[in-house]
Motif scaffolding. Structure first.
Motif, PDB file in Angstrom:
ATOM      1  N   PRO A  47       0.839  -1.211   0.000  1.00 45.12           N
ATOM      2  CA  PRO A  47       0.000   0.000   0.000  1.00 45.12           C
ATOM      3  C   PRO A  47       0.872   1.258   0.000  1.00 45.12           C
ATOM      4  N   SER A  48       0.375   2.306  -0.645  1.00 50.08           N
ATOM      5  CA  SER A  48       1.111   3.573  -0.699  1.00 50.08           C
ATOM      6  C   SER A  48       0.584   4.510   0.381  1.00 50.08           C
ATOM      7  N   PRO A  49       1.291   5.625   0.653  1.00 50.92           N
ATOM      8  CA  PRO A  49       0.765   6.608   1.605  1.00 50.92           C
ATOM      9  C   PRO A  49      -0.585   7.173   1.189  1.00 50.92           C
ATOM     10  N   PHE A  50      -0.919   7.046  -0.097  1.00 49.76           N
ATOM     11  CA  PHE A  50      -2.181   7.582  -0.594  1.00 49.76           C
ATOM     12  C   PHE A  50      -3.252   6.491  -0.757  1.00 49.76           C
ATOM     13  N   GLY A  51      -2.936   5.234  -0.320  1.00 51.31           N
ATOM     14  CA  GLY A  51      -3.940   4.186  -0.365  1.00 51.31           C
ATOM     15  C   GLY A  51      -3.488   2.939  -1.100  1.00 51.31           C
ATOM     16  N   PRO A  52      -4.085   2.662  -2.267  1.00 51.67           N
ATOM     17  CA  PRO A  52      -3.844   1.378  -2.945  1.00 51.67           C
ATOM     18  C   PRO A  52      -2.401   1.210  -3.404  1.00 51.67           C
ATOM     19  N   SER A  53      -2.023  -0.029  -3.626  1.00 54.88           N
ATOM     20  CA  SER A  53      -0.699  -0.333  -4.177  1.00 54.88           C
ATOM     21  C   SER A  53      -0.645   0.075  -5.637  1.00 54.88           C
ATOM     22  N   SER A  54       0.557   0.215  -6.142  1.00 55.31           N
ATOM     23  CA  SER A  54       0.698   0.586  -7.549  1.00 55.31           C
ATOM     24  C   SER A  54       0.182  -0.528  -8.459  1.00 55.31           C
ATOM     25  N   ARG A  55       0.331  -1.764  -8.062  1.00 57.38           N
ATOM     26  CA  ARG A  55      -0.192  -2.859  -8.902  1.00 57.38           C
ATOM     27  C   ARG A  55      -1.723  -2.790  -8.977  1.00 57.38           C
ATOM     28  N   GLU A  56      -2.362  -2.528  -7.852  1.00 55.36           N
ATOM     29  CA  GLU A  56      -3.825  -2.417  -7.884  1.00 55.36           C
ATOM     30  C   GLU A  56      -4.262  -1.274  -8.800  1.00 55.36           C
ATOM     31  N   ARG A 335     -19.628  16.863 -11.854  1.00 57.92           N
ATOM     32  CA  ARG A 335     -19.565  18.276 -12.217  1.00 57.92           C
ATOM     33  C   ARG A 335     -18.283  18.580 -13.001  1.00 57.92           C
ATOM     34  N   LEU A 336     -17.175  17.960 -12.636  1.00 58.63           N
ATOM     35  CA  LEU A 336     -15.911  18.186 -13.346  1.00 58.63           C
ATOM     36  C   LEU A 336     -16.002  17.714 -14.800  1.00 58.63           C
ATOM     37  N   PHE A 337     -16.532  16.515 -14.996  1.00 54.18           N
ATOM     38  CA  PHE A 337     -16.645  16.018 -16.369  1.00 54.18           C
ATOM     39  C   PHE A 337     -17.649  16.843 -17.171  1.00 54.18           C
ATOM     40  N   ALA A 338     -18.711  17.297 -16.528  1.00 53.73           N
ATOM     41  CA  ALA A 338     -19.685  18.139 -17.222  1.00 53.73           C
ATOM     42  C   ALA A 338     -19.083  19.483 -17.615  1.00 53.73           C
ATOM     43  N   ALA A 339     -18.160  19.983 -16.823  1.00 53.63           N
ATOM     44  CA  ALA A 339     -17.513  21.265 -17.132  1.00 53.63           C
ATOM     45  C   ALA A 339     -16.563  21.146 -18.315  1.00 53.63           C
ATOM     46  N   GLY A 340     -16.025  19.937 -18.564  1.00 59.00           N
ATOM     47  CA  GLY A 340     -15.115  19.745 -19.688  1.00 59.00           C
ATOM     48  C   GLY A 340     -13.752  19.217 -19.310  1.00 59.00           C
ATOM     49  N   VAL A 341     -13.537  18.867 -18.027  1.00 62.45           N
ATOM     50  CA  VAL A 341     -12.272  18.272 -17.605  1.00 62.45           C
ATOM     51  C   VAL A 341     -12.171  16.857 -18.176  1.00 62.45           C
ATOM     52  N   ASP A 342     -10.976  16.475 -18.621  1.00 66.01           N
ATOM     53  CA  ASP A 342     -10.741  15.143 -19.179  1.00 66.01           C
ATOM     54  C   ASP A 342     -10.139  14.165 -18.182  1.00 66.01           C
ATOM     55  N   GLN A 343      -9.298  14.672 -17.295  1.00 67.50           N
ATOM     56  CA  GLN A 343      -8.541  13.782 -16.415  1.00 67.50           C
ATOM     57  C   GLN A 343      -8.472  14.406 -15.028  1.00 67.50           C
ATOM     58  N   LEU A 344      -8.604  13.547 -13.997  1.00 65.91           N
ATOM     59  CA  LEU A 344      -8.718  14.004 -12.619  1.00 65.91           C
ATOM     60  C   LEU A 344      -7.379  13.857 -11.905  1.00 65.91           C
ATOM     61  N   GLY A 345      -6.743  14.961 -11.607  1.00 62.98           N
ATOM     62  CA  GLY A 345      -5.466  14.937 -10.907  1.00 62.98           C
ATOM     63  C   GLY A 345      -5.630  14.525  -9.452  1.00 62.98           C
ATOM     64  N   GLY A 346      -4.760  13.606  -9.006  1.00 63.44           N
ATOM     65  CA  GLY A 346      -4.731  13.221  -7.602  1.00 63.44           C
ATOM     66  C   GLY A 346      -5.841  12.281  -7.175  1.00 63.44           C
ATOM     67  N   GLU A 347      -6.644  11.772  -8.092  1.00 61.07           N
ATOM     68  CA  GLU A 347      -7.770  10.888  -7.760  1.00 61.07           C
ATOM     69  C   GLU A 347      -7.540   9.508  -8.362  1.00 61.07           C
ATOM     70  N   SER A 348      -8.151   8.491  -7.732  1.00 61.05           N
ATOM     71  CA  SER A 348      -7.943   7.122  -8.228  1.00 61.05           C
ATOM     72  C   SER A 348      -9.170   6.239  -8.097  1.00 61.05           C
ATOM     73  N   ASP A 349     -10.319   6.798  -7.691  1.00 62.15           N
ATOM     74  CA  ASP A 349     -11.510   5.982  -7.466  1.00 62.15           C
ATOM     75  C   ASP A 349     -12.265   5.774  -8.777  1.00 62.15           C
TER      76      ASP A 349
END
Length: 592
Positions: A47-56, A335-349
């Protein structure tokens, strides 16, 4: 497997074909860009400090973009990234990972903004490149960054930052080029030419220009990483001026653009009041302005941490969902995708996006649209590289690059005050040093106590208010620009005995008014080693920098200025463009 896009006339057509071949889960994984911290002994199953392992993240969630935070040496980093690539190209979509990074070639270190040079050449902060205004040097520097990143396996830069430094209190000025939109655009063009080349291809590093539509006009100069800094204001009506560098980036073919955290307050454009929500949540600014009006066809990558409230290393770190705090995490993502964002920085869910798709809150077409833009960049970066070679990571940092960086550190230094022949220091001296390593003194020079010194040299950092309530807050230089009274009085006592040379690291402006009363010489540096500073003071390298922003006379003058207007304080101590090395400034005399 990715095929060469050179075989087809339209990269976007090939990207459509690749996306069409992916499962919905694999497409969803492409729309996330989490942070990854690695060591030399990185275990992909831990597991990483931010949650899941890199393999997951790679195998189970299909994620193919990672922003690297802490990394080991370049050689070790290259080995770890190669092992992670093997996992990626043997599972799921088989698409390779695009590793990204904040700047890594300078002096400041802040996990949320920039990394101190480690195993690469060290250069002044970008604000120092703005002080030099040397496009050829900036392009050379960008090529060095490109080659260093490629050697390590990094293919995307989360920079350059082109916000205009129009409020002296803002924490992020060191990574910008200054307050002048024309200068910023000029250096941005040079940086993109060095980093991406004439077009994005197999020898490029993809650039992410930030922070759209310009992050400088922060209310009270506060930073929108934190709740107290969420408002961005335009009392001077200069919104369009802050857009100029982004127009330049789009014309140059930049791969990605990152919106800022702040929310526009009181902004009217084309006769319509702009909704007061964070820029990435703002459809009027992302889709209507950036996409439709400005014509940007690349990837919109959100700044990091807009969805999930968190505690990191024991500190609270609320999601920067300014203006939409009332929404839950699913509502924020939609709301982010509706606004026109393509990729979510810092998120993994990724599962949350799949639930939104099942509930018809995000459409399959919207996912396909975003994934196609992202794959288009991936195809270009991983195209036909038969005629190119990856630089040898074992040779980093190249000796000539180290020398160039050191020389740039000295050149960028700005001489602010220098009466008569006070500089250069041409003969061996007995020097009283403060904040300077005595071992860095030139051969024949001697460190001395104050009573026996010929001259004193003091190094200072630009002041800021220490804050540590939120994660990342301790690393941000915010608040007052005034030096503590005890520091001023200590230096006043030194100046009463010997001529005093003060060097201030201008990672942000500083109130130098009290020091100006008694210091014989004042210079500003923008990230420089002691050796580089002494090279400039002794004339070994001529200091050529001009102030990339003004140095206000007082905090009261800053409080009375307009945050979106460059050079807006009354009677600044030193105006933008100033250098005591030059007899005149463009458009005004050299007198203060």
């Amino acid at each position: 497997m990715i095929h060469s896009p050179s075989a087809v006339p339209d990269h976007r057509t090939r990207a459509h074909e690749v996306v069409a071949s992916l499962s919905t889960q694999e497409k969803a994984g492409l729309l996330f860009h989490p942070i990854l911290t690695i060591g030399a002994d990185h275990d992909p199953d831990a597991p990483s400090p931010f949650g899941p392992s890199s393999r997951e993240l790679i195998v189970d969630r299909g994620i193919r973009h990672f922003c690297l935070a802490s990394i080991p040496s370049p050689v070790e980093t290259a080995a770890v990234l190669a092992r992670l690539q093997e996992i990626a190209t043997s599972h799921g979509s088989r698409l390779p990972i695009v590793f990204s990074s904040d700047p890594r070639h300078s002096f400041l270190s802040n996990m949320g903004a920039t990394h101190r040079a480690n195993g690469v050449s060290q250069w002044p902060e970008p604000i120092g490149l703005g002080a030099l205004d040397d496009p050829e040097l900036v392009e050379t520097f960008a090529r060095i960054v490109r080659d260093d990143y490629r050697a390590m396996g990094i293919r995307m830069a989360l920079h350059p930052q082109v916000d205009l430094a129009t409020d002296a209190r803002w924490a992020r000025q060191a990574q910008s080029f200054g307050s002048d939109p024309a200068l910023t655009s000029r250096l941005l063009s040079a940086f993109l030419a060095g980093l991406q080349g004439p077009e994005l291809g197999s020898t490029s590093v993809a650039a992410t220009v930030k922070h759209f539509p310009g992050g400088g006009p922060q209310k009270d100069g506060e930073d929108p990483h934190f709740p107290y800094g969420r408002e961005q204001v335009y009392p001077g009506g200069r919104f369009e001026e802050h857009l100029l560098p982004f127009r330049t980036a789009i014309a140059a073919g930049v791969a990605a653009i990152m919106p800022y955290y702040g929310m526009p307050v009181g902004l009217t454009r084309n006769g319509h009041r702009v909704e007061e929500v964070g820029f990435a949540f703002n459809r009027a600014l992302i889709t209507d302005l950036l996409r439709n009006e400005l014509g940007f066809a690349g990837v919109v990558l959100s700044d990091f941490g807009l969805i999930t409230d968190a505690h990191v290393f024991g500190k609270p770190f609320p999601a920067r969902a300014w203006g939409v705090e009332h929404l839950d995490s699913a509502g924020r993502m939609a709301r982010l995708f509706a606004a026109g964002v393509d990729q979510l920085g810092g998120e993994s869910d990724t599962s949350q996006l799949l639930r939104l798709l099942d509930d018809d809150l995000v459409s399959e077409d919207r996912i396909d649209d975003a994934a196609t833009r992202i794959v288009d960049v991936m195809l270009r970066l991983n195209g036909d590289d038969s005629g190119s070679s990856v630089p040898d990571v074992a040779l980093m940092p190249a000796r000539e690059h180290v020398a160039l960086g050191l020389h740039a550190q000295s050149r960028a230094i700005t001489v602010l005050k220098c009466p008569g022949n006070a500089l250069p220091l041409t003969s061996p001296r007995r020097v009283h040093v403060r904040g300077l390593d005595p071992d860095s003194l030139p051969t024949g020079w001697e460190a001395a106590d104050l009573e026996n010194a010929d001259v004193a040299i003091a190094r200072l950092s630009a002041p800021f208010e220490p804050r540590d309530q939120y994660f990342l807050e301790a690393g941000m230089e915010q608040g007052s620009l005034e030096f503590p009274t005890e520091v001023v009085e200590q230096l006043r006592a030194v100046a009463a005995q010997v001529p005093l040379i003060v060097s201030v690291t201008l990672s942000r402006p500083a109130i130098l008014t009290p020091l100006d009363e008694f210091a014989t010489v004042i210079v500003g540096d923008y990230g420089a080693s002691d050796t580089a500073l002494l090279d400039a003071l002794t004339g070994r390298v001529a200091p050529e920098g001009r102030l990339p922003f003004e140095l206000p006379r007082s905090m009261a003058a800053i409080a009375a200025s307009r945050p979106d207007v460059p050079g807006d304080t009354v009677a600044p101590l030193y105006p933008a463009g100033w250098s005591a090395n030059y007899s005149s400034l463009e458009g005004e005399g050299a007198s203060r």
